[in-house]
Design a protein around this motif. Structure first.
Motif, PDB file in Angstrom:
ATOM      1  N   MET A  72      47.741  42.289  35.062  1.00  0.00           N
ATOM      2  CA  MET A  72      47.301  41.419  36.166  1.00  0.00           C
ATOM      3  C   MET A  72      47.934  40.138  36.262  1.00  0.00           C
ATOM      4  SD  MET A  72      43.884  41.194  38.451  1.00  0.00           S
ATOM      5  CE  MET A  72      43.855  42.671  38.662  1.00  0.00           C
ATOM      6  N   PRO A  73      47.962  39.399  35.404  1.00  0.00           N
ATOM      7  CA  PRO A  73      48.618  38.032  35.130  1.00  0.00           C
ATOM      8  C   PRO A  73      49.718  37.744  36.048  1.00  0.00           C
ATOM      9  CG  PRO A  73      47.304  38.087  33.263  1.00  0.00           C
ATOM     10  CD  PRO A  73      47.379  39.668  33.948  1.00  0.00           C
ATOM     11  N   GLY A  74      50.837  38.829  35.736  1.00  0.00           N
ATOM     12  CA  GLY A  74      51.861  38.487  36.324  1.00  0.00           C
ATOM     13  C   GLY A  74      52.167  38.891  37.618  1.00  0.00           C
ATOM     14  N   GLU A  75      51.002  39.538  38.184  1.00  0.00           N
ATOM     15  CA  GLU A  75      50.756  40.040  39.500  1.00  0.00           C
ATOM     16  C   GLU A  75      50.233  39.103  40.567  1.00  0.00           C
ATOM     17  OE1 GLU A  75      49.511  44.210  39.126  1.00  0.00           O
ATOM     18  OE2 GLU A  75      51.236  44.663  37.811  1.00  0.00           O
ATOM     19  N   LEU A  76      49.645  38.121  39.756  1.00  0.00           N
ATOM     20  CA  LEU A  76      48.964  37.225  40.666  1.00  0.00           C
ATOM     21  C   LEU A  76      49.618  36.326  41.413  1.00  0.00           C
ATOM     22  CD1 LEU A  76      45.905  36.378  38.131  1.00  0.00           C
ATOM     23  CD2 LEU A  76      45.961  37.869  40.027  1.00  0.00           C
ATOM     24  N   PRO A  77      49.035  35.736  42.511  1.00  0.00           N
ATOM     25  CA  PRO A  77      49.922  34.838  43.439  1.00  0.00           C
ATOM     26  C   PRO A  77      50.033  33.302  42.474  1.00  0.00           C
ATOM     27  CG  PRO A  77      47.974  35.527  44.761  1.00  0.00           C
ATOM     28  CD  PRO A  77      47.990  36.248  43.235  1.00  0.00           C
ATOM     29  N   GLN A  78      51.250  32.820  42.808  1.00  0.00           N
ATOM     30  CA  GLN A  78      51.742  31.661  41.922  1.00  0.00           C
ATOM     31  C   GLN A  78      50.377  30.757  41.931  1.00  0.00           C
ATOM     32  OE1 GLN A  78      55.173  29.645  43.729  1.00  0.00           O
ATOM     33  NE2 GLN A  78      55.149  28.166  41.808  1.00  0.00           N
ATOM     34  N   GLY A  79      50.288  30.195  40.625  1.00  0.00           N
ATOM     35  CA  GLY A  79      49.356  29.249  40.536  1.00  0.00           C
ATOM     36  C   GLY A  79      47.641  29.941  40.206  1.00  0.00           C
ATOM     37  N   TRP A  80      47.818  31.147  40.453  1.00  0.00           N
ATOM     38  CA  TRP A  80      46.441  31.700  40.192  1.00  0.00           C
ATOM     39  C   TRP A  80      46.376  31.922  38.732  1.00  0.00           C
ATOM     40  CZ3 TRP A  80      43.147  35.175  43.461  1.00  0.00           C
ATOM     41  CH2 TRP A  80      43.360  34.648  44.839  1.00  0.00           C
ATOM     42  N   ARG A  81      45.013  31.919  37.965  1.00  0.00           N
ATOM     43  CA  ARG A  81      44.832  32.338  36.558  1.00  0.00           C
ATOM     44  C   ARG A  81      43.797  33.413  36.466  1.00  0.00           C
ATOM     45  NH1 ARG A  81      44.787  27.079  37.794  1.00  0.00           N
ATOM     46  NH2 ARG A  81      42.423  27.024  37.578  1.00  0.00           N
ATOM     47  N   LEU A  82      43.885  34.184  35.449  1.00  0.00           N
ATOM     48  CA  LEU A  82      43.029  35.086  35.115  1.00  0.00           C
ATOM     49  C   LEU A  82      42.190  34.750  33.752  1.00  0.00           C
ATOM     50  CD1 LEU A  82      42.865  39.054  35.938  1.00  0.00           C
ATOM     51  CD2 LEU A  82      42.595  38.129  33.384  1.00  0.00           C
ATOM     52  N   ARG A  83      41.182  34.428  33.653  1.00  0.00           N
ATOM     53  CA  ARG A  83      40.377  34.263  32.350  1.00  0.00           C
ATOM     54  C   ARG A  83      39.362  35.226  31.966  1.00  0.00           C
ATOM     55  NH1 ARG A  83      37.878  28.501  32.856  1.00  0.00           N
ATOM     56  NH2 ARG A  83      37.493  29.219  30.716  1.00  0.00           N
ATOM     57  N   LEU A  84      39.660  35.607  30.848  1.00  0.00           N
ATOM     58  CA  LEU A  84      38.614  36.659  30.335  1.00  0.00           C
ATOM     59  C   LEU A  84      37.553  35.704  29.338  1.00  0.00           C
ATOM     60  CD1 LEU A  84      37.445  39.390  29.594  1.00  0.00           C
ATOM     61  CD2 LEU A  84      39.068  39.538  27.581  1.00  0.00           C
ATOM     62  N   MET A  85      36.401  35.479  29.757  1.00  0.00           N
ATOM     63  CA  MET A  85      35.463  34.624  29.374  1.00  0.00           C
ATOM     64  C   MET A  85      34.869  35.446  27.844  1.00  0.00           C
ATOM     65  SD  MET A  85      35.964  32.538  31.588  1.00  0.00           S
ATOM     66  CE  MET A  85      34.545  31.313  31.203  1.00  0.00           C
ATOM     67  N   PRO A  86      34.307  34.607  27.277  1.00  0.00           N
ATOM     68  CA  PRO A  86      33.665  35.128  25.714  1.00  0.00           C
ATOM     69  C   PRO A  86      32.900  36.379  26.023  1.00  0.00           C
ATOM     70  CG  PRO A  86      33.782  32.672  25.704  1.00  0.00           C
ATOM     71  CD  PRO A  86      34.103  33.228  27.169  1.00  0.00           C
ATOM     72  N   ASP A  87      31.844  36.309  27.186  1.00  0.00           N
ATOM     73  CA  ASP A  87      30.920  37.634  27.348  1.00  0.00           C
ATOM     74  C   ASP A  87      31.706  38.673  28.176  1.00  0.00           C
ATOM     75  OD1 ASP A  87      31.269  36.342  29.693  1.00  0.00           O
ATOM     76  OD2 ASP A  87      29.185  35.984  30.127  1.00  0.00           O
ATOM     77  N   HIS A  88      33.132  38.477  28.250  1.00  0.00           N
ATOM     78  CA  HIS A  88      33.765  39.739  29.069  1.00  0.00           C
ATOM     79  C   HIS A  88      33.690  39.707  30.361  1.00  0.00           C
ATOM     80  CE1 HIS A  88      35.150  42.330  25.108  1.00  0.00           C
ATOM     81  NE2 HIS A  88      35.480  40.856  24.899  1.00  0.00           N
ATOM     82  N   ARG A  89      33.349  38.636  31.012  1.00  0.00           N
ATOM     83  CA  ARG A  89      33.321  38.474  32.437  1.00  0.00           C
ATOM     84  C   ARG A  89      34.791  37.970  32.787  1.00  0.00           C
ATOM     85  NH1 ARG A  89      28.245  37.353  35.214  1.00  0.00           N
ATOM     86  NH2 ARG A  89      26.588  37.943  34.016  1.00  0.00           N
ATOM     87  N   VAL A  90      35.178  38.352  33.898  1.00  0.00           N
ATOM     88  CA  VAL A  90      36.528  38.059  34.462  1.00  0.00           C
ATOM     89  C   VAL A  90      36.441  36.942  35.511  1.00  0.00           C
ATOM     90  CG1 VAL A  90      38.616  38.959  35.261  1.00  0.00           C
ATOM     91  CG2 VAL A  90      37.441  40.232  33.324  1.00  0.00           C
ATOM     92  N   ARG A  91      37.299  36.162  35.451  1.00  0.00           N
ATOM     93  CA  ARG A  91      37.181  34.831  36.351  1.00  0.00           C
ATOM     94  C   ARG A  91      38.867  34.742  36.935  1.00  0.00           C
ATOM     95  NH1 ARG A  91      33.832  29.788  36.138  1.00  0.00           N
ATOM     96  NH2 ARG A  91      35.860  28.742  36.786  1.00  0.00           N
ATOM     97  N   LEU A  92      38.759  34.701  38.201  1.00  0.00           N
ATOM     98  CA  LEU A  92      40.273  34.267  38.854  1.00  0.00           C
ATOM     99  C   LEU A  92      39.967  32.982  39.351  1.00  0.00           C
ATOM    100  CD1 LEU A  92      40.972  37.935  40.647  1.00  0.00           C
ATOM    101  CD2 LEU A  92      42.155  36.652  38.671  1.00  0.00           C
ATOM    102  N   GLU A  93      40.955  32.170  39.223  1.00  0.00           N
ATOM    103  CA  GLU A  93      40.753  30.890  39.403  1.00  0.00           C
ATOM    104  C   GLU A  93      42.254  30.284  39.932  1.00  0.00           C
ATOM    105  OE1 GLU A  93      38.266  29.403  35.692  1.00  0.00           O
ATOM    106  OE2 GLU A  93      40.506  29.313  35.581  1.00  0.00           O
ATOM    107  N   VAL A  94      42.368  29.185  41.116  1.00  0.00           N
ATOM    108  CA  VAL A  94      43.284  28.438  41.332  1.00  0.00           C
ATOM    109  C   VAL A  94      42.933  27.228  41.850  1.00  0.00           C
ATOM    110  CG1 VAL A  94      43.016  29.475  43.997  1.00  0.00           C
ATOM    111  CG2 VAL A  94      45.300  28.977  43.010  1.00  0.00           C
ATOM    112  N   ASP A  95      43.826  26.263  41.659  1.00  0.00           N
ATOM    113  CA  ASP A  95      43.717  24.861  42.325  1.00  0.00           C
ATOM    114  C   ASP A  95      44.678  24.793  43.395  1.00  0.00           C
ATOM    115  OD1 ASP A  95      41.952  24.310  40.032  1.00  0.00           O
ATOM    116  OD2 ASP A  95      43.827  23.777  38.784  1.00  0.00           O
ATOM    117  N   VAL A  96      44.114  24.172  44.383  1.00  0.00           N
ATOM    118  CA  VAL A  96      44.883  24.017  45.832  1.00  0.00           C
ATOM    119  C   VAL A  96      45.170  22.679  46.114  1.00  0.00           C
ATOM    120  CG1 VAL A  96      44.986  24.610  48.160  1.00  0.00           C
ATOM    121  CG2 VAL A  96      44.161  26.228  46.567  1.00  0.00           C
TER     122      VAL A  96
END
Length: 148
Positions: A72-96
């Protein structure tokens, strides 16, 4: 220009917002906790996109979930981040970055654009077995959040 205090903001006569302390708007999108935090000229947006299934609950689902996360990271829109948290939750983030004054309209518009852009990635994560989980206390959702 006179500014009136309103929650964590000073509101200008023209409707511009200036945070005076940590300002965050929490909302839910498709059962996931989301948050928009505002700083000078920038909105940071994040969504709790799902969670990798536990081995004890779904051992066969984990390899597909991790494969989807790896692609997924290579397919996300520019500037978006995918983070796998220590508890295996997944976050999608972006700064605008915001152009001009930060207004309530600009803030809500950025939140809506983010939520709508999340949909295809949430669909993919769901197909890979990453289910939405209720937000943990103190995380992306909180009392008083707006449900959409």
């Amino acid at each position: 220009m006179q500014q009136l205090p309103h929650g964590p903001f000073l509101v200008g006569n023209d409707g511009s917002l200036r945070p005076v302390r940590d300002a965050a708007m929490r909302f839910a999108w498709r059962g996931r906790g989301c948050v928009a935090t505002l700083s000078d000229g920038q909105i940071s947006l994040a969504a709790q996109a799902g969670a990798v299934p536990y081995t004890a609950e779904q051992p066969g689902a984990r390899p597909g979930a991790f494969a989807a996360l790896g692609a997924m990271p290579g397919e996300l829109p520019q500037g978006w981040r995918l983070r796998l948290m220590p508890d295996h939750r997944v976050r999608l983030e972006v700064d605008v970055d915001l152009e001009g004054d930060t207004t309530a309209i600009a803030l809500v518009s950025a939140m809506v654009r983010f939520a709508l852009a999340l949909d295809p990635y949430l669909d993919r994560l769901e197909l890979a077995g990453l289910a939405a989980l209720p937000p943990m206390a103190g995380e992306l959702a909180a009392e008083g959040m707006v449900k959409t």
